[in-house]
Design an enzyme around this catalytic site. Structure first.
Site, PDB file in Angstrom:
ATOM      1  N   GLU A 292       0.829  -1.212   0.000  1.00 38.87           N
ATOM      2  CA  GLU A 292       0.000   0.000   0.000  1.00 38.87           C
ATOM      3  C   GLU A 292       0.862   1.261   0.000  1.00 38.87           C
ATOM      4  O   GLU A 292       0.720   2.130   0.855  1.00 38.87           O
ATOM      5  CB  GLU A 292      -0.981  -0.035   1.183  1.00 38.87           C
ATOM      6  N   ASP A 371      -8.373  -9.415   3.807  1.00 35.47           N
ATOM      7  CA  ASP A 371      -8.170  -8.375   4.815  1.00 35.47           C
ATOM      8  C   ASP A 371      -9.255  -8.398   5.892  1.00 35.47           C
ATOM      9  O   ASP A 371     -10.121  -7.535   5.898  1.00 35.47           O
ATOM     10  CB  ASP A 371      -8.153  -7.003   4.115  1.00 35.47           C
ATOM     11  N   GLU A 399     -12.538  -3.412  12.036  1.00 31.03           N
ATOM     12  CA  GLU A 399     -12.589  -2.593  10.825  1.00 31.03           C
ATOM     13  C   GLU A 399     -13.718  -3.004   9.885  1.00 31.03           C
ATOM     14  O   GLU A 399     -14.490  -2.164   9.421  1.00 31.03           O
ATOM     15  CB  GLU A 399     -11.241  -2.672  10.087  1.00 31.03           C
TER      16      GLU A 399
HETATM   17  C1  GCU Z   1      -6.110  -2.632   5.806  1.00 30.30           C
HETATM   18  C2  GCU Z   1      -6.501  -1.336   6.441  1.00 30.30           C
HETATM   19  C3  GCU Z   1      -5.392  -0.349   6.386  1.00 30.30           C
HETATM   20  C4  GCU Z   1      -4.124  -0.951   6.955  1.00 30.30           C
HETATM   21  C5  GCU Z   1      -3.797  -2.228   6.228  1.00 30.30           C
HETATM   22  C6  GCU Z   1      -2.632  -2.979   6.827  1.00 30.30           C
HETATM   23  O1  GCU Z   1      -6.017  -2.488   4.437  1.00 30.30           O
HETATM   24  O2  GCU Z   1      -7.651  -0.823   5.819  1.00 30.30           O
HETATM   25  O3  GCU Z   1      -5.785   0.781   7.124  1.00 30.30           O
HETATM   26  O4  GCU Z   1      -3.060  -0.070   6.867  1.00 30.30           O
HETATM   27  O5  GCU Z   1      -4.876  -3.086   6.311  1.00 30.30           O
HETATM   28  O6  GCU Z   1      -2.861  -3.981   7.492  1.00 30.30           O
HETATM   29  O7  GCU Z   1      -1.485  -2.612   6.622  1.00 30.30           O
END
Ligand code: GCU
Length: 685
Positions: A292, A371, A399
């Site tokens: 990400e 996730d 979440e």
């Molecule tokens: C999910 C979550 C993110 C988080 C990511 C992670 O995608 O929405 O906020 O950073 O997991 O575990 O790194």
């Protein structure tokens, strides 16, 4: 609000006269001959509880005396045979194990709390207090325990501006305005909560390490990190930090963060040395890299082993560990591209690297391949790497499971993951036996999870979400514990022994995961949520986006084809027979059908219902079940303090609104897509 704050450490006055007399005879005085912060914490907790529960002020002796009624310490200093225990009984436990024994010597009652190490003693103290808070007699007690997992960890996703990524309980208890809150009392109380359920490690900042947080490993912030580590240490909790892979550039003034660059390696080695000057038992780093948009070794054409090993080498002289996260996938996917499957990503990235990681690297793998959805299969990476330390990652923060507005007790879900048979080494290779390190003899192993606490008065927003924090700790201490027993303990500790309260709240907790699943994305397909904040339905919210989370609904059917023949081939990543079970429509379990297969709406499930009728039925049912939760909760009015009663009541009404929205949007969407009416003719819009 005080009752909310105390969570499961209420230490209510014992009102039953005979129990009170029994406990009081043990809680007259205490002898402890060793001195350590952890033992002091144990004594402090027992003293506090004796005061609150029994109105007793114990005399504390720091020498051995026959007069003492509680004898507390490690097996090295206590003459355990004196109390009818064999030395081996304690010696053979692992380092965190303990024995609690009550004895009746010459008409005086004594309690011995003996640990293999001081940590064991602390856990013994908390267990003893749990027995008492749940009204068990402690006469004739002989209780032996040791944790089944080595690392029992918590990951805070706290940012230094005070916000918490995916936090649903207020702001951070650690940080505020790009500094520390300085509220060490609150941090100590958090340490008590964690330690009381056996958590022994914590990373105190978000895995996404932004600009300010990158400096946590510098002299600017290390003195305060040290203060926090000192607090956690006294409760047997080791402190870790999440780091930014690009630190050498961002704070080191180097031109590169290439893990194979000698200057970069030297920079990390010196950095680690500096950290250990502040925190001699520092745990190590948690790393989110190449995930990400976070920097990582890919940027330099290196692989994850290169990246993790570079940090591991720096940490090795100090026995530090790198938790390297496997949440690595293409988050810029083109939805038109049907060959890329996010579910495959972790396995595809990491499995080929088995054997390349140093032995102080631990791969941190989310429980499922996507996730933390309400329903996912187990990640096929778990158990697939024989030569690489692994821990599994859960999310205590809700979440995708209601964000601590909706009730969703996750212990039953975690339990299913832990007891899942991977068949990695033949039948019986359950997930818990892999993550506890016994199957492949990992040097480091265990379980970690994203925390659900913040600075709300009751820590977790919804008071009932405290049960997830408690349950997480208790379950990973002993994965054989049942969800029922964990829930039962939590309710008694939190709300007391009233039979009505216990049965009602326990029932609500135990039903809640399935209720949540009923009104959510159906049959394992996942997502269908609003973008970014992830609360509430938005069926096509991510359908034409970059995140790799699609359901592919059309007028004929829905679901993701992950089979070997016609789909993405993801099922191939499992060991037999799981791969065949998931791959075949005939054997794939209903609850995961749409995760693995694309089927017509009229496809008949094993339950005998069609997919479309299942969708309608579960969504109408889920909403009604939430109405039922409200009725059940309302029956408890007057049986507890107003703060906690109203807190939960308010959340349940938010949940009802949410469930209504899910029900109507899902039903309407699929009715419009499929044109198939509800067999029961209920209102669909
Ligand atoms: C999910 C979550 C993110 C988080 C990511 C992670 O995608 O929405 O906020 O950073 O997991 O575990 O790194």
């Amino acid at each position: 609000a005080e009752k909310g704050y105390k969570a499961w450490l209420q230490y209510n006055e014992i009102t039953d006269e005979s129990l009170k007399a029994e406990y009081s005879s043990y809680f007259a005085s205490l002898s402890v001959t060793e001195d350590s912060p952890i033992l002091n914490a144990a004594v402090e907790e027992l003293t506090l509880a004796a005061n609150a529960m029994l109105g007793k002020d114990m005399t504390i002796y720091n020498y051995f005396t026959d007069d003492a009624t509680i004898i507390l310490g490690t097996y090295q200093t206590i003459d355990v045979e004196e109390y009818g225990l064999s030395a081996d009984e304690v010696k053979n436990l692992n380092d965190e194990g303990y024995v609690i024994k009550s004895v009746n010597q010459a008409d005086t009652k004594k309690l011995v709390l003996v640990g293999k190490t001081d940590k064991g003693v602390l856990y013994a103290a908390f267990q003893l207090l749990r027995f008492m808070q749940t009204s068990n007699s402690i006469d004739g007690l002989h209780h032996v325990e040791q944790p089944k997992n080595q690392f029992r960890m918590m990951n805070q996703w706290d940012n230094m501006d005070g916000s918490i990524e995916r936090g649903y309980s207020g702001n951070s208890i650690f940080y505020d305005e790009n500094g520390f809150t300085g509220d060490l009392t609150r941090i100590k109380d958090y340490a008590r909560l964690l330690s009381s359920v056996g958590i022994n490690a914590i990373s105190i900042n978000n895995v996404n390490v932004w600009e300010v947080e990158t400096n946590l490993i510098t002299s600017k912030f290390l003195p305060e990190v040290q203060q926090i580590a000192d607090i956690f240490r006294a409760y047997g909790v080791q402190t870790f930090l999440s780091i930014n892979f690009a630190s050498p550039i961002q704070i080191g003034g180097l031109a590169t963060a290439d893990p194979l660059d000698a200057g970069v390696q030297k920079w990390w080695a010196e950095k680690v040395e500096e950290i250990y000057k502040y925190i001699p038992d520092f745990g190590g780093f948690v790393v989110k890299a190449d995930s990400e948009h976070r920097p990582g070794p890919f940027f330099y054409d290196r692989d994850h082993a290169d990246g993790a090993n570079m940090l591991a080498e720096a940490l090795a002289p100090f026995n530090g560990v790198v938790f390297w996260r496997c949440f690595v996938y293409n988050c810029l996917q083109d939805w038109r591209d049907r060959s890329t499957d996010r579910a495959r990503a972790a396995f595809d990235h990491f499995k080929p690297l088995d054997g390349k990681f140093l032995d102080n690297v631990v791969l941190q793998i989310k429980n499922g391949p996507m996730d933390f959805q309400v329903r996912e299969p187990i990640s096929p990476l778990i158990g697939s790497m024989e030569k690489t330390n692994q821990v599994m990652e859960f999310q205590v923060a809700q979440e995708y499971t209601g964000q601590q507005k909706d009730l969703c007790f996750l212990v039953p879900q975690w339990k299913e993951y832990l007891k899942f048979d991977t068949h990695a080494k033949g039948e019986g290779t359950t997930v818990d036996s892999i993550v506890n390190g016994s199957v492949y003899d990992f040097k480091y192993s265990g379980i970690t999870a994203v925390s659900n606490i913040g600075n709300d008065a009751n820590w977790t927003g919804n008071t009932l979400a405290q049960a997830n924090l408690f349950g997480y700790g208790r379950l990973i201490w002993n994965p054989d514990a049942t969800s029922e027993d964990i829930a039962d303990d939590w309710v008694r500790l939190t709300f007391g022994d009233d039979k009505n309260v216990v049965e009602t709240v326990k029932g609500m907790l135990l039903d809640s995961w399935h209720i949540y699943e009923n009104y959510n994305a159906p049959l394992g397909v996942g997502w269908m949520i609003n973008q970014h904040h992830h609360y509430g339905p938005n069926i096509d919210g991510y359908e034409y986006d970059v995140w790799g989370t699609y359901h592919f609904s059309d007028r004929d059917g829905m679901g993701v084809d992950r089979t070997m023949e016609t789909g993405t081939g993801y099922t191939e990543q499992y060991f037999s027979p799981n791969k065949e079970i998931y791959n075949s429509l005939e054997t794939c379990p209903d609850e995961l059908l749409l995760f693995f297969h694309h089927v017509p709406y009229t496809y008949e499930l094993k339950s005998g219902k069609t997919v479309i009728q299942h969708i309608y039925d579960t969504h109408f049912l889920g909403f009604e079940q939430v109405e039922g939760l409200i009725t059940r909760w309302n029956s408890l009015e007057g049986k507890m303090d107003d703060y906690r009663f109203n807190n939960v009541k308010e959340r349940l009404h938010m949940q009802l609104k949410n469930a209504r929205e899910w029900r109507d949007q899902i039903n309407t969407y699929f009715y419009r897509k499929s044109g198939v009416p509800d067999a029961k003719n209920r209102t669909i819009y």
